[in-house]
Enzyme design. Structure first.
Site: not given
Length: 178
Positions: A131, A134
């Site tokens: 991700c 993130c």
């Protein structure tokens, strides 16, 4: 099973992984808690029962109960957040990024351990789960807390090596049953 037994179980073609596993678990620039929380959270993110069992055995001896629980919480919350924020990013319509996620994630605000350690564990799990949003977010928080880039990179190295260990051992197990 222990880390040494994991290393011994790695086949000869994965010698680099074996040597890297030895290196990241014995010569890390991270504190002991940072290292073993990163190893544990990373192992959980791989979903490999063999690696989780071996790592949790060693991490139990090296982490306080609070840190052990926080590393598990990092893996759990990032399993949710990585899917959501990666999807929002990949859709490509920035409108989704402006909508409230409406996902409970209070553990990030109060993880029960030093916030920078928890953020480091979240970063490692985010690397395994792929991700980008993130990763960017946790890296910024870590840099803002004063953690130098070489320590952040060290957590990424740990995540990469734990992931390679899990993939290799799980693949070997699957090949035996094929």
């Amino acid at each position: 099973m222990s880390i040494d037994e994991l290393k011994a179980a790695l086949p000869d073609y994965a010698k680099d992984t074996r040597l890297n596993l030895s290196s990241v678990t014995t010569t890390s620039s991270l504190t002991g808690r940072q290292l073993w929380g990163t190893v544990l959270a990373s192992a959980l993110a791989t979903r490999s029962g063999l690696v989780i069992a071996a790592v949790s055995e060693e991490a139990t001896a090296r982490l306080s109960a609070e840190a052990f629980t926080a590393a598990k919480a990092a893996a759990s919350i990032m399993a949710m957040n990585n899917v959501y924020y990666r999807a929002v990013h990949l859709i490509g319509d920035e409108t989704y990024a402006t909508l409230p996620a409406r996902l409970r994630m209070t553990v990030i605000g109060d993880p029960g351990v030093d916030k920078a350690d928890f953020e480091l564990w979240c970063l490692a799990v985010s690397a395994i789960n792929g991700c980008g949003r993130c990763l960017e977010s946790h890296e910024q928080v870590l840099r803002g807390s004063g953690l130098p880039r070489d320590r952040i990179q060290e957590a990424l190295r740990v995540a990469a090596v734990v992931n390679a260990t899990a993939m290799t051992l799980d693949a070997e197990a699957a090949l035996l049953t094929a």
